[in-house]
Motif scaffolding. Structure first.
Motif, PDB file in Angstrom:
ATOM      1  N   ILE A 373       0.809  -1.318  -0.036  1.00 33.63           N
ATOM      2  CA  ILE A 373      -0.013  -0.040  -0.087  1.00 33.63           C
ATOM      3  C   ILE A 373       0.851   1.384  -0.049  1.00 33.63           C
ATOM      4  O   ILE A 373       0.262   2.313  -0.696  1.00 33.63           O
ATOM      5  CB  ILE A 373      -0.980  -0.100   1.260  1.00 33.63           C
ATOM      6  N   SER A 374       1.947   1.135   0.461  1.00 33.72           N
ATOM      7  CA  SER A 374       3.092   2.483   0.642  1.00 33.72           C
ATOM      8  C   SER A 374       3.414   2.473  -0.812  1.00 33.72           C
ATOM      9  O   SER A 374       3.620   3.784  -1.109  1.00 33.72           O
ATOM     10  CB  SER A 374       4.057   2.296   1.832  1.00 33.72           C
ATOM     11  N   GLU A 375       3.323   1.589  -1.656  1.00 34.31           N
ATOM     12  CA  GLU A 375       3.998   1.773  -3.151  1.00 34.31           C
ATOM     13  C   GLU A 375       2.590   2.123  -3.870  1.00 34.31           C
ATOM     14  O   GLU A 375       3.006   2.926  -4.916  1.00 34.31           O
ATOM     15  CB  GLU A 375       4.756   0.772  -3.535  1.00 34.31           C
ATOM     16  N   LEU A 376       1.463   1.723  -3.736  1.00 29.10           N
ATOM     17  CA  LEU A 376       0.507   1.573  -4.372  1.00 29.10           C
ATOM     18  C   LEU A 376      -0.228   2.982  -4.377  1.00 29.10           C
ATOM     19  O   LEU A 376      -0.583   3.768  -5.595  1.00 29.10           O
ATOM     20  CB  LEU A 376      -0.668   0.559  -4.007  1.00 29.10           C
ATOM     21  N   VAL A 377      -0.287   3.779  -3.446  1.00 29.66           N
ATOM     22  CA  VAL A 377      -0.753   4.915  -3.016  1.00 29.66           C
ATOM     23  C   VAL A 377      -0.295   5.930  -3.867  1.00 29.66           C
ATOM     24  O   VAL A 377      -0.723   6.604  -4.668  1.00 29.66           O
ATOM     25  CB  VAL A 377      -0.962   5.475  -1.496  1.00 29.66           C
ATOM     26  N   PRO A 378       1.114   6.197  -3.768  1.00 33.93           N
ATOM     27  CA  PRO A 378       1.814   7.285  -4.610  1.00 33.93           C
ATOM     28  C   PRO A 378       1.619   6.905  -6.200  1.00 33.93           C
ATOM     29  O   PRO A 378       1.227   7.768  -6.929  1.00 33.93           O
ATOM     30  CB  PRO A 378       3.256   7.153  -3.957  1.00 33.93           C
ATOM     31  N   ALA A 379       1.672   5.600  -6.547  1.00 34.48           N
ATOM     32  CA  ALA A 379       1.717   5.317  -7.873  1.00 34.48           C
ATOM     33  C   ALA A 379       0.171   5.696  -8.510  1.00 34.48           C
ATOM     34  O   ALA A 379       0.256   6.129  -9.446  1.00 34.48           O
ATOM     35  CB  ALA A 379       2.039   3.831  -8.113  1.00 34.48           C
ATOM     36  N   PHE A 380      -0.675   5.174  -7.672  1.00 29.97           N
ATOM     37  CA  PHE A 380      -2.093   5.461  -7.955  1.00 29.97           C
ATOM     38  C   PHE A 380      -2.396   6.952  -8.392  1.00 29.97           C
ATOM     39  O   PHE A 380      -3.004   7.320  -9.087  1.00 29.97           O
ATOM     40  CB  PHE A 380      -2.929   5.079  -7.012  1.00 29.97           C
ATOM     41  N   LEU A 381      -1.777   7.824  -7.198  1.00 24.89           N
ATOM     42  CA  LEU A 381      -2.020   9.135  -7.556  1.00 24.89           C
ATOM     43  C   LEU A 381      -1.482   9.832  -8.723  1.00 24.89           C
ATOM     44  O   LEU A 381      -1.769  10.643  -9.405  1.00 24.89           O
ATOM     45  CB  LEU A 381      -1.327   9.879  -6.183  1.00 24.89           C
ATOM     46  N   VAL A 382      -0.039   9.542  -9.089  1.00 30.59           N
ATOM     47  CA  VAL A 382       0.682   9.668 -10.198  1.00 30.59           C
ATOM     48  C   VAL A 382      -0.147   9.477 -11.565  1.00 30.59           C
ATOM     49  O   VAL A 382      -0.185  10.408 -12.216  1.00 30.59           O
ATOM     50  CB  VAL A 382       1.887   9.124 -10.100  1.00 30.59           C
ATOM     51  N   ILE A 383      -0.565   8.211 -11.630  1.00 28.71           N
ATOM     52  CA  ILE A 383      -1.125   7.928 -12.691  1.00 28.71           C
ATOM     53  C   ILE A 383      -2.647   8.600 -13.121  1.00 28.71           C
ATOM     54  O   ILE A 383      -2.947   9.069 -14.087  1.00 28.71           O
ATOM     55  CB  ILE A 383      -1.359   6.325 -12.800  1.00 28.71           C
ATOM     56  N   THR A 384      -3.366   8.547 -11.868  1.00 24.51           N
ATOM     57  CA  THR A 384      -4.725   9.159 -12.044  1.00 24.51           C
ATOM     58  C   THR A 384      -4.737  10.664 -12.217  1.00 24.51           C
ATOM     59  O   THR A 384      -5.278  11.432 -13.190  1.00 24.51           O
ATOM     60  CB  THR A 384      -5.695   8.950 -10.977  1.00 24.51           C
ATOM     61  N   LEU A 385      -4.086  11.349 -11.438  1.00 20.68           N
ATOM     62  CA  LEU A 385      -3.815  12.966 -11.477  1.00 20.68           C
ATOM     63  C   LEU A 385      -3.357  13.563 -12.526  1.00 20.68           C
ATOM     64  O   LEU A 385      -3.535  14.322 -12.865  1.00 20.68           O
ATOM     65  CB  LEU A 385      -3.167  13.367 -10.229  1.00 20.68           C
ATOM     66  N   MET A 386      -2.237  12.614 -13.416  1.00 17.88           N
ATOM     67  CA  MET A 386      -1.506  12.941 -14.530  1.00 17.88           C
ATOM     68  C   MET A 386      -2.723  13.429 -15.653  1.00 17.88           C
ATOM     69  O   MET A 386      -2.635  14.174 -16.232  1.00 17.88           O
ATOM     70  CB  MET A 386      -0.545  12.094 -15.013  1.00 17.88           C
ATOM     71  N   SER A 387      -3.520  12.251 -15.877  1.00 15.71           N
ATOM     72  CA  SER A 387      -4.415  12.249 -16.840  1.00 15.71           C
ATOM     73  C   SER A 387      -5.865  13.029 -16.518  1.00 15.71           C
ATOM     74  O   SER A 387      -6.316  14.038 -17.262  1.00 15.71           O
ATOM     75  CB  SER A 387      -4.902  10.860 -17.110  1.00 15.71           C
ATOM     76  N   PHE A 388      -6.361  12.971 -15.169  1.00 18.10           N
ATOM     77  CA  PHE A 388      -7.339  13.710 -14.908  1.00 18.10           C
ATOM     78  C   PHE A 388      -7.567  14.946 -14.501  1.00 18.10           C
ATOM     79  O   PHE A 388      -8.373  15.787 -14.577  1.00 18.10           O
ATOM     80  CB  PHE A 388      -8.060  12.937 -13.537  1.00 18.10           C
TER      81      PHE A 388
END
Length: 436
Positions: A373-388
């Protein structure tokens, strides 16, 4: 001549051929030729005259891309960034009320800071401090961002209403249908291992668009480029030294730093240019090209430049060396006199290639550490916020902040490098000072 090119660019060593490199350069140009018109159109809103701005856009692209090819020997194209141009035109000039001359002064100082950071090795040190999981998220996020640009540009996806921000486009529109057809044509050609699939899709679709009246043939093939005199060397360097302008300079600096960092890693990953540690060898060279070109562009009269994400299309077409960039630069130079001919490529022809490349850039998703989860949360924010958010910088800064936070709350602070703490602090300052 062929042997000289092979030796200079190490074409055979990198598993390519001269013809493939030239084709790749043509593909990159075809997918980013829109910048010739779009960048000056955006800057026109800031009061920068269109004709001279178009020339400044082209010359800065020629300078940066040629330097990237001959000095850095990388297959990356350099041109004025989309996003930064809109920030200057609509936020700095329209909303904040500054002159475009002062805004270009901020671009100039941003470029000088980049040169200093590059020469001292600070930029490469910071880039090497980024964890592999975040780097993979950058690639996937930029892929989705690129695909969304293509979907929106072609009209396959349209801006909706507050309750539904995006929705499916008008599928009865011939241009949209052509774009859908171009996507599948390109995908089929790639599935059949046809060399030049992207450029074939662009050319075939452009011809069809002209044939059914969606795109028009130019009235003339040649045009004389307008004079640069109204904007060249008109930047207000002293005006940008005002304390009230610090937030603008900082925003310009951070946006370009992050865009270049993410894009450079993403396209290098796709080209297979990274070493076993996930780093780009001799990264200081493309970083220096980016920095010097930004200063050069501000003197010409245009905004921040950097590695264009559309370079990934040329890489997907087989480009692996600086010859790809040199080819793209030559085509930009030709555009000074052949602008009417080279800018007829419609969105329905080049947009699908962005979607295809965006799709292919999702490959690093399989390397993401999704169970931690400590790796997933930052990666998720990067991927989603870049496009959204339609902003690469927002996604990256969110990841730089979230990574140390998540590591701290899970007792894994030893996994956070000193360089990443610097990026975290820089990201916090960015969110605090960034003008909206």
């Amino acid at each position: 001549m062929s042997s000289f090119l092979d030796n200079y660019f190490e074409i055979t060593k990198r598993g390519s051929t001269v013809s493939r490199e030239i084709l790749a350069g043509m593909t990159t140009f075809a997918t980013m030729a829109y910048i010739i018109i779009v960048n000056p159109k955006i800057l026109e809103a800031a009061g920068i005259p269109f004709g001279p701005s178009m020339v400044a856009t082209i010359i800065s692209a020629v300078f940066g891309t040629l330097a990237m090819g001959l000095y850095a020997k990388r297959p990356f194209a350099v041109a004025p960034y989309m996003g930064e141009n809109a920030f200057i035109a609509f936020t700095v000039v329209k909303v904040m009320g500054h002159t475009w001359q002062t805004a270009l002064g901020a671009i100039f100082f941003g470029g000088i800071l980049f040169i200093i950071f590059t020469v001292t090795g600070i930029r490469s040190w910071l880039i090497r401090a980024i964890p592999k999981n975040l780097k993979n998220a950058f690639v996937a996020g930029i892929g989705l961002f690129l695909a969304f640009i293509g979907l929106n540009t072609t009209g396959i996806v349209s801006v909706g209403i507050p309750g539904a921000p995006v929705h499916i486009g008008d599928l009865t529109n011939p241009a949209v249908l052509l774009a859908v057809g171009c996507f599948f044509l390109t995908a089929i050609l790639m599935a059949r291992n046809i060399n030049g699939a992207l450029i074939i899709g662009i050319i075939v679709t452009s011809c069809l668009a002209i044939g059914i009246g969606i795109a028009d043939l130019p009235e003339t093939l040649f045009s004389t480029p307008p004079s640069l005199e109204p904007i060249m060397f008109k930047l207000d360097i002293l005006g940008a030294l005002n304390w009230a302008f610090i937030s603008v300079i900082l925003t310009v600096f951070v946006l370009d730093f992050l865009d270049t960092m993410g894009t450079l890693y993403a396209v290098s990953h796709r080209a297979g240019l990274l070493d076993k540690n996930g780093d780009l060898p001799q990264i200081e060279r493309p970083l220096m090209v980016d920095a010097v070109t930004t200063v050069f562009a501000s003197l010409l009269g245009t905004t921040t430049t950097g590695v264009f994400v559309e370079s990934a299309t040329g890489i997907e077409a087989g480009g692996r060396t600086g010859l790809t960039a040199v080819t793209t630069a030559i085509l930009f130079l030709a555009a000074l006199f052949l602008a009417p001919l080279l800018t007829i490529i419609p969105a329905c022809a080049y947009g699908p290639s962005l979607i295809v490349v965006g799709m292919l850039m999702l490959a690093p998703c399989k390397e993401l550490e999704l169970d931690d989860i400590s790796e997933l949360v930052p990666a998720f924010l990067v991927i989603t916020l870049m496009s959204f958010t339609y902003n690469l910088g927002i996604g990256m800064t969110a990841g730089f902040i979230a990574y140390p936070v998540m590591k701290a709350v899970t007792g894994k602070l030893n996994q956070v490098s000193p360089g990443l703490w610097v990026l975290c602090l820089l990201s916090v300052v960015f969110f605090i000072t960034c003008p909206h």
